[in-house]
Design a protein around this motif. Structure first.
Motif, PDB file in Angstrom:
ATOM      1  N   ASP A 210     -65.890 -80.473 -47.500  1.00  0.00           N
ATOM      2  CA  ASP A 210     -66.911 -81.424 -47.520  1.00  0.00           C
ATOM      3  C   ASP A 210     -67.496 -82.970 -47.249  1.00  0.00           C
ATOM      4  OD1 ASP A 210     -68.232 -79.410 -45.567  1.00  0.00           O
ATOM      5  OD2 ASP A 210     -69.336 -78.003 -46.799  1.00  0.00           O
ATOM      6  N   ILE A 211     -67.675 -83.087 -48.689  1.00  0.00           N
ATOM      7  CA  ILE A 211     -67.293 -84.592 -49.073  1.00  0.00           C
ATOM      8  C   ILE A 211     -66.372 -84.922 -48.525  1.00  0.00           C
ATOM      9  CG2 ILE A 211     -66.909 -85.523 -51.719  1.00  0.00           C
ATOM     10  CD1 ILE A 211     -66.697 -82.758 -53.203  1.00  0.00           C
ATOM     11  N   TYR A 212     -65.162 -84.524 -48.320  1.00  0.00           N
ATOM     12  CA  TYR A 212     -63.846 -85.660 -47.406  1.00  0.00           C
ATOM     13  C   TYR A 212     -65.112 -85.745 -46.364  1.00  0.00           C
ATOM     14  CZ  TYR A 212     -60.210 -87.321 -45.150  1.00  0.00           C
ATOM     15  OH  TYR A 212     -59.558 -87.555 -44.641  1.00  0.00           O
ATOM     16  N   GLN A 213     -65.565 -85.161 -45.504  1.00  0.00           N
ATOM     17  CA  GLN A 213     -65.871 -85.505 -44.004  1.00  0.00           C
ATOM     18  C   GLN A 213     -67.236 -86.084 -44.685  1.00  0.00           C
ATOM     19  OE1 GLN A 213     -64.193 -84.701 -41.630  1.00  0.00           O
ATOM     20  NE2 GLN A 213     -62.905 -83.366 -42.787  1.00  0.00           N
ATOM     21  N   ALA A 214     -68.008 -86.194 -45.352  1.00  0.00           N
ATOM     22  CA  ALA A 214     -68.741 -86.993 -45.984  1.00  0.00           C
ATOM     23  C   ALA A 214     -69.283 -88.147 -46.175  1.00  0.00           C
ATOM     24  CB  ALA A 214     -69.431 -86.695 -46.898  1.00  0.00           C
TER      25      ALA A 214
ATOM     26  N   LEU B 211     -60.503 -92.515 -59.977  1.00  0.00           N
ATOM     27  CA  LEU B 211     -59.023 -92.810 -58.933  1.00  0.00           C
ATOM     28  C   LEU B 211     -58.669 -91.562 -58.614  1.00  0.00           C
ATOM     29  CD1 LEU B 211     -57.326 -95.062 -58.492  1.00  0.00           C
ATOM     30  CD2 LEU B 211     -56.083 -95.134 -60.553  1.00  0.00           C
ATOM     31  N   SER B 212     -58.583 -90.592 -59.610  1.00  0.00           N
ATOM     32  CA  SER B 212     -57.426 -89.691 -58.602  1.00  0.00           C
ATOM     33  C   SER B 212     -58.020 -89.031 -57.240  1.00  0.00           C
ATOM     34  CB  SER B 212     -57.337 -88.599 -59.610  1.00  0.00           C
ATOM     35  OG  SER B 212     -58.430 -88.488 -60.310  1.00  0.00           O
ATOM     36  N   GLN B 213     -59.385 -88.218 -57.461  1.00  0.00           N
ATOM     37  CA  GLN B 213     -60.165 -88.118 -56.018  1.00  0.00           C
ATOM     38  C   GLN B 213     -60.100 -89.406 -55.310  1.00  0.00           C
ATOM     39  OE1 GLN B 213     -62.682 -84.948 -55.784  1.00  0.00           O
ATOM     40  NE2 GLN B 213     -61.262 -86.108 -53.741  1.00  0.00           N
ATOM     41  N   MET B 214     -60.641 -90.724 -55.579  1.00  0.00           N
ATOM     42  CA  MET B 214     -60.173 -91.984 -54.316  1.00  0.00           C
ATOM     43  C   MET B 214     -58.438 -91.811 -53.501  1.00  0.00           C
ATOM     44  SD  MET B 214     -60.802 -93.514 -52.099  1.00  0.00           S
ATOM     45  CE  MET B 214     -62.808 -93.272 -53.258  1.00  0.00           C
ATOM     46  N   GLN B 215     -57.553 -90.934 -54.719  1.00  0.00           N
ATOM     47  CA  GLN B 215     -55.978 -91.172 -54.268  1.00  0.00           C
ATOM     48  C   GLN B 215     -56.094 -89.572 -53.041  1.00  0.00           C
ATOM     49  OE1 GLN B 215     -53.644 -93.792 -54.957  1.00  0.00           O
ATOM     50  NE2 GLN B 215     -52.869 -92.843 -53.047  1.00  0.00           N
ATOM     51  N   ASP B 216     -56.907 -88.560 -53.623  1.00  0.00           N
ATOM     52  CA  ASP B 216     -56.149 -87.327 -53.048  1.00  0.00           C
ATOM     53  C   ASP B 216     -57.089 -88.109 -51.398  1.00  0.00           C
ATOM     54  OD1 ASP B 216     -55.199 -85.971 -54.847  1.00  0.00           O
ATOM     55  OD2 ASP B 216     -57.652 -85.627 -55.138  1.00  0.00           O
ATOM     56  N   TRP B 217     -58.023 -88.175 -51.461  1.00  0.00           N
ATOM     57  CA  TRP B 217     -58.900 -88.802 -50.131  1.00  0.00           C
ATOM     58  C   TRP B 217     -57.949 -89.885 -48.918  1.00  0.00           C
ATOM     59  CZ3 TRP B 217     -64.126 -89.715 -52.743  1.00  0.00           C
ATOM     60  CH2 TRP B 217     -65.029 -88.560 -52.741  1.00  0.00           C
ATOM     61  N   LEU B 218     -57.585 -91.048 -50.321  1.00  0.00           N
ATOM     62  CA  LEU B 218     -56.410 -91.823 -49.429  1.00  0.00           C
ATOM     63  C   LEU B 218     -55.113 -90.946 -48.403  1.00  0.00           C
ATOM     64  CD1 LEU B 218     -57.100 -95.124 -51.196  1.00  0.00           C
ATOM     65  CD2 LEU B 218     -57.621 -94.242 -48.742  1.00  0.00           C
ATOM     66  N   ASN B 219     -54.808 -90.491 -49.320  1.00  0.00           N
ATOM     67  CA  ASN B 219     -53.480 -88.867 -49.042  1.00  0.00           C
ATOM     68  C   ASN B 219     -53.821 -88.698 -48.031  1.00  0.00           C
ATOM     69  OD1 ASN B 219     -51.981 -90.902 -51.010  1.00  0.00           O
ATOM     70  ND2 ASN B 219     -52.010 -88.523 -52.271  1.00  0.00           N
ATOM     71  N   LYS B 220     -54.925 -88.082 -47.792  1.00  0.00           N
ATOM     72  CA  LYS B 220     -55.680 -87.020 -46.280  1.00  0.00           C
ATOM     73  C   LYS B 220     -56.215 -87.174 -45.536  1.00  0.00           C
ATOM     74  CE  LYS B 220     -58.261 -83.429 -47.723  1.00  0.00           C
ATOM     75  NZ  LYS B 220     -58.778 -82.656 -47.922  1.00  0.00           N
ATOM     76  N   ALA B 221     -56.490 -89.094 -46.114  1.00  0.00           N
ATOM     77  CA  ALA B 221     -56.315 -89.969 -44.718  1.00  0.00           C
ATOM     78  C   ALA B 221     -55.552 -90.096 -43.411  1.00  0.00           C
ATOM     79  CB  ALA B 221     -57.698 -90.614 -44.757  1.00  0.00           C
TER      80      ALA B 221
END
Length: 224
Positions: A157-161, A187-197
């Motif tokens: 849900d965080i990612y979708q938001a 930074l690690s969290q942002m990298q995870d989101w970017l990889n998913k995107a």
């Protein structure tokens, strides 16, 4: 500048002796329209350290600075501008933002460089720069994700938001660190989101340097 009949100062990182007698510069030096200086031995050859070291002298001799084109996070132009923006607050740094804009120019603007005035130019260059240096740009607000909300909802849900926010920031290429700072996350969290995107085809990864930009097909979604 010299070809137009103006005057100039050249700050060299190497080979001052050779440049001073070069036929390309000889007439301008003789006419008093060109001065060549260097903080290094006049016979010194080129090396990267000297090239970077001359930046502070270039800016120290200037009333204003203009970056016409810069590569992001590499090269002497980038290094000199970043150093001036962080340490030499009394020297306004302008950056060209019209036409085809390099990523380095955009990033320098993000770090505080002022946009060089676009045409038409109705004043003298000095008057133009004085006015532009004193102008105040609109304050950009930083989007932050409430930490109490983050801790209460599922990671998906965080990612979708945050995905629409990330896509809006990626209208121009940005690196993961800059995005993490904009959204106030690790930074690690942002990298995870970017990889998913990237895996979902929403974002495209660019190499050398590593940056991310929205895929054209997802532009409409990012503006919702």
């Amino acid at each position: 500048m010299l070809d137009a009949g103006g005057t100039s100062v050249g700050v060299l990182a190497d080979s001052l002796t050779k440049a001073a007698v070069n036929s390309k510069y000889r007439s301008s030096i003789k006419e008093g329209r060109l001065t060549l200086v260097s903080s290094y031995d006049p016979e010194a050859g080129f090396n990267t350290g000297n090239a970077m070291g001359r930046n502070k002298y270039i800016y120290a001799l200037a009333d204003y600075a203009l970056v016409v084109s810069s590569s992001f996070d590499k090269g002497g132009t980038w290094a000199g501008a970043v150093e001036a923006l962080s340490r030499l607050q009394d020297i306004p740094v302008f950056v060209r933002l019209d036409g085809a804009i390099s990523e380095g120019n955009q990033q320098l603007h993000n770090q505080g460089a002022k946009p060089f005035p676009t045409e038409p130019w109705n004043d003298s260059l000095r008057e133009l720069l004085v006015k532009a240096a004193s102008s105040i740009e609109p304050v950009q607000t930083v989007e932050k994700i409430p930490q109490e909300t983050v801790s209460d909802i599922h990671s998906q849900d965080i990612y979708q938001a945050v995905l629409p926010i990330i896509l809006n920031h990626l209208q121009q290429p940005k690196d993961a660190k800059s995005l993490a700072e904009c959204l106030n996350v690790r930074l690690s969290q942002m990298q995870d989101w970017l990889n998913k995107a990237v895996n979902q085809g929403m974002v495209r990864k660019i190499n050398r340097p590593v940056t991310y930009v929205i895929n054209q097909s997802t532009t409409q979604l990012s503006l919702l």
